[in-house]
Design an enzyme around this catalytic site. Structure first.
Site, PDB file in Angstrom:
ATOM      1  N   HIS A 179      22.642   6.162   3.563  1.00  0.00           N
ATOM      2  CA  HIS A 179      24.495   6.418   5.162  1.00  0.00           C
ATOM      3  C   HIS A 179      24.038   7.717   4.822  1.00  0.00           C
ATOM      4  CE1 HIS A 179      23.239   2.196   3.812  1.00  0.00           C
ATOM      5  NE2 HIS A 179      22.702   2.084   4.885  1.00  0.00           N
TER       6      HIS A 179
ATOM      7  N   LYS B 178      22.523 -12.057   6.379  1.00  0.00           N
ATOM      8  CA  LYS B 178      22.520 -11.891   5.036  1.00  0.00           C
ATOM      9  C   LYS B 178      23.645 -12.283   3.747  1.00  0.00           C
ATOM     10  CE  LYS B 178      20.442  -7.312   5.404  1.00  0.00           C
ATOM     11  NZ  LYS B 178      21.242  -5.629   5.183  1.00  0.00           N
TER      12      LYS B 178
ATOM     13  N   ARG C 155      14.494   4.445   9.246  1.00  0.00           N
ATOM     14  CA  ARG C 155      14.278   5.238   8.267  1.00  0.00           C
ATOM     15  C   ARG C 155      12.446   4.463   8.583  1.00  0.00           C
ATOM     16  NH1 ARG C 155      15.758   0.718   4.451  1.00  0.00           N
ATOM     17  NH2 ARG C 155      15.260  -0.199   6.331  1.00  0.00           N
TER      18      ARG C 155
ATOM     19  N   SER D 263      19.918  -0.499   0.897  1.00  0.00           N
ATOM     20  CA  SER D 263      20.854  -1.025  -0.393  1.00  0.00           C
ATOM     21  C   SER D 263      20.475  -2.077  -1.488  1.00  0.00           C
ATOM     22  CB  SER D 263      22.546  -1.748   1.043  1.00  0.00           C
ATOM     23  OG  SER D 263      22.377  -0.751   1.574  1.00  0.00           O
TER      24      SER D 263
HETATM   25  N1  COA Z   1      20.107   5.334   4.131  1.00  0.00           N
HETATM   26  C1  COA Z   1      20.231   3.566   2.932  1.00  0.00           C
HETATM   27  N2  COA Z   1      19.841   2.735   3.740  1.00  0.00           N
HETATM   28  C2  COA Z   1      19.826   2.140   5.005  1.00  0.00           C
HETATM   29  C3  COA Z   1      19.412   3.354   6.442  1.00  0.00           C
HETATM   30  C4  COA Z   1      19.616   4.701   5.507  1.00  0.00           C
HETATM   31  N3  COA Z   1      19.434   5.611   5.897  1.00  0.00           N
HETATM   32  N4  COA Z   1      19.275   2.871   7.149  1.00  0.00           N
HETATM   33  C5  COA Z   1      19.311   1.350   6.740  1.00  0.00           C
HETATM   34  N5  COA Z   1      19.336   1.466   5.617  1.00  0.00           N
HETATM   35  C6  COA Z   1      19.142   0.024   5.291  1.00  0.00           C
HETATM   36  C7  COA Z   1      20.305  -0.740   4.383  1.00  0.00           C
HETATM   37  O1  COA Z   1      20.483   0.252   3.437  1.00  0.00           O
HETATM   38  C8  COA Z   1      20.196  -1.853   4.708  1.00  0.00           C
HETATM   39  O2  COA Z   1      19.449  -2.490   3.649  1.00  0.00           O
HETATM   40  P1  COA Z   1      19.062  -3.799   2.760  1.00  0.00           P
HETATM   41  O3  COA Z   1      18.646  -5.422   3.894  1.00  0.00           O
HETATM   42  O4  COA Z   1      18.342  -3.743   1.585  1.00  0.00           O
HETATM   43  O5  COA Z   1      20.593  -4.777   2.816  1.00  0.00           O
HETATM   44  C9  COA Z   1      19.093  -2.173   6.031  1.00  0.00           C
HETATM   45  O6  COA Z   1      18.349  -0.744   5.866  1.00  0.00           O
HETATM   46  C10 COA Z   1      19.901  -2.705   7.054  1.00  0.00           C
HETATM   47  O7  COA Z   1      20.963  -2.222   6.587  1.00  0.00           O
HETATM   48  P2  COA Z   1      22.089  -2.115   7.976  1.00  0.00           P
HETATM   49  O8  COA Z   1      22.151  -0.766   8.628  1.00  0.00           O
HETATM   50  O9  COA Z   1      23.186  -2.055   7.678  1.00  0.00           O
HETATM   51  O10 COA Z   1      21.794  -3.849   8.540  1.00  0.00           O
HETATM   52  P3  COA Z   1      22.239  -5.306   8.876  1.00  0.00           P
HETATM   53  O11 COA Z   1      20.944  -5.532   9.544  1.00  0.00           O
HETATM   54  O12 COA Z   1      22.190  -4.916   7.680  1.00  0.00           O
HETATM   55  O13 COA Z   1      23.813  -4.944   9.721  1.00  0.00           O
HETATM   56  C11 COA Z   1      24.477  -5.373  11.628  1.00  0.00           C
HETATM   57  C12 COA Z   1      23.233  -4.627  11.148  1.00  0.00           C
HETATM   58  C13 COA Z   1      25.865  -5.644  10.828  1.00  0.00           C
HETATM   59  C14 COA Z   1      25.041  -3.791  12.301  1.00  0.00           C
HETATM   60  C15 COA Z   1      24.836  -6.111  12.130  1.00  0.00           C
HETATM   61  O14 COA Z   1      24.802  -7.124  12.226  1.00  0.00           O
HETATM   62  C16 COA Z   1      25.894  -6.145  13.788  1.00  0.00           C
HETATM   63  O15 COA Z   1      25.705  -5.633  14.437  1.00  0.00           O
HETATM   64  N6  COA Z   1      26.471  -7.554  13.045  1.00  0.00           N
HETATM   65  C17 COA Z   1      28.028  -7.520  13.989  1.00  0.00           C
HETATM   66  C18 COA Z   1      27.547  -8.701  14.470  1.00  0.00           C
HETATM   67  C19 COA Z   1      27.023  -8.686  15.839  1.00  0.00           C
HETATM   68  O16 COA Z   1      27.767  -8.153  16.716  1.00  0.00           O
HETATM   69  N7  COA Z   1      25.601  -9.577  15.975  1.00  0.00           N
HETATM   70  C20 COA Z   1      24.696  -9.234  17.014  1.00  0.00           C
HETATM   71  C21 COA Z   1      24.188  -7.885  16.887  1.00  0.00           C
HETATM   72  S1  COA Z   1      23.555  -7.783  18.365  1.00  0.00           S
END
Ligand code: COA
Length: 161
Positions: free
Chosen positions: A17, A41, A89, A127
Site C-alpha cells: 500500500h 470483512k 496486483r 493484509s
Molecule cells: N499492497 C498490498 N495489499 C494490497 C494492495 C497493495 N498494493 N492492494 C490491495 N491489497 C490487498 C489488501 O491488503 C486486501 O487484502 P485482504 O483481502 O487480505 O485484507 C485486499 O487487497 C483488498 O483490500 P482493499 O484494497 O483494502 O479493499 P477492500 O475490499 O478491503 O476494501 C473498500 C474496499 C473499503 C475501499 C470498499 O469496501 C469501500 O469503499 N467501502 C466503503 C463502503 C462503500 O462505499 N461500499 C460500496 C463500494 S462500491
C-alpha cells in the site's frame, strides 16, 4: 485543487500500500488515504487503530489520513474529491475493481477511478497473508512498517487469534 482518495480496509497497511501511496501522491495536490469498511470483512484492527497505524507510517504533508464508515461515494462528494485511486496486483483483482469503480460512478457521477499497477516485487502481499505470518511468528521486516509489525505482535500476544 486536485484531491484524490486512496480508500481501503488497510487491516493493516503493508509496504505494498505504501508503495502505491508514495507513487501517486505526487500526481495530486492532496491525497487522502481513507480507511473504510467493507461489510463483507471481519477486521483485526478497529478503524481507529488502522488509521493510527497509517498515520504513524507516513510522513508527507500532502497526504492526509482519514476514516469513514459510510459510502465512499458520499465521502468523496462531501470532500470535493473526484478521483479514487486503487491498486491492481494481478488479473484476479481486476473484476472486483471494475465492479467497485462502476458502482461508485453510479452513486456519484463525478467520480473517476484511476488504477495503478502494484510493483511486481510487491504484488504477492495482502493484509490477510501478513496477519497469518504474524500469527505464526514469521519475519515481517520487509513486508510492513515497523510500527505495524509491533502492533501485530501485540495483538497476537494478547491471544486475539
Ligand atoms: N499492497 C498490498 N495489499 C494490497 C494492495 C497493495 N498494493 N492492494 C490491495 N491489497 C490487498 C489488501 O491488503 C486486501 O487484502 P485482504 O483481502 O487480505 O485484507 C485486499 O487487497 C483488498 O483490500 P482493499 O484494497 O483494502 O479493499 P477492500 O475490499 O478491503 O476494501 C473498500 C474496499 C473499503 C475501499 C470498499 O469496501 C469501500 O469503499 N467501502 C466503503 C463502503 C462503500 O462505499 N461500499 C460500496 C463500494 S462500491
Amino acid at each position: 485543487m486536485k484531491r484524490a482518495i486512496y480508500p481501503g480496509s488497510f487491516d493493516p497497511i503493508t509496504v505494498g500500500h505504501i508503495d502505491i501511496i508514495q507513487r501517486v501522491a505526487g500526481l495530486f495536490d492532496e491525497l487522502i488515504v481513507l480507511v473504510a469498511n467493507s461489510t463483507s470483512k471481519k477486521y483485526l484492527f478497529s478503524i481507529d487503530e488502522r488509521k493510527q497505524l497509517i498515520t504513524d507510517s507516513l510522513i508527507d504533508p500532502k497526504i492526509k489520513v482519514e476514516s469513514y464508515e459510510g459510502l465512499l461515494a458520499d465521502y468523496a462528494r462531501d470532500h470535493n474529491a473526484h478521483i479514487i485511486v486503487r491498486g491492481i496486483r494481478a488479473v484476479s483483482d481486476f473484476e472486483y475493481e471494475m465492479t467497485m469503480a462502476n458502482m461508485n460512478k453510479k452513486l456519484n457521477e463525478n467520480l473517476e477511478t484511476v488504477t495503478v499497477f502494484a510493483d511486481p516485487n510487491l504484488n504477492y502481499i495482502s493484509s490477510s497473508i501478513i496477519k497469518e505470518i504474524a500469527k505464526l511468528g514469521g519475519d515481517l521486516t520487509t513486508l510492513t512498517p515497523p510500527n505495524v509489525h509491533e502492533a501485530l505482535v501485540k495483538k497476537f500476544n494478547k491471544g486475539n487469534n
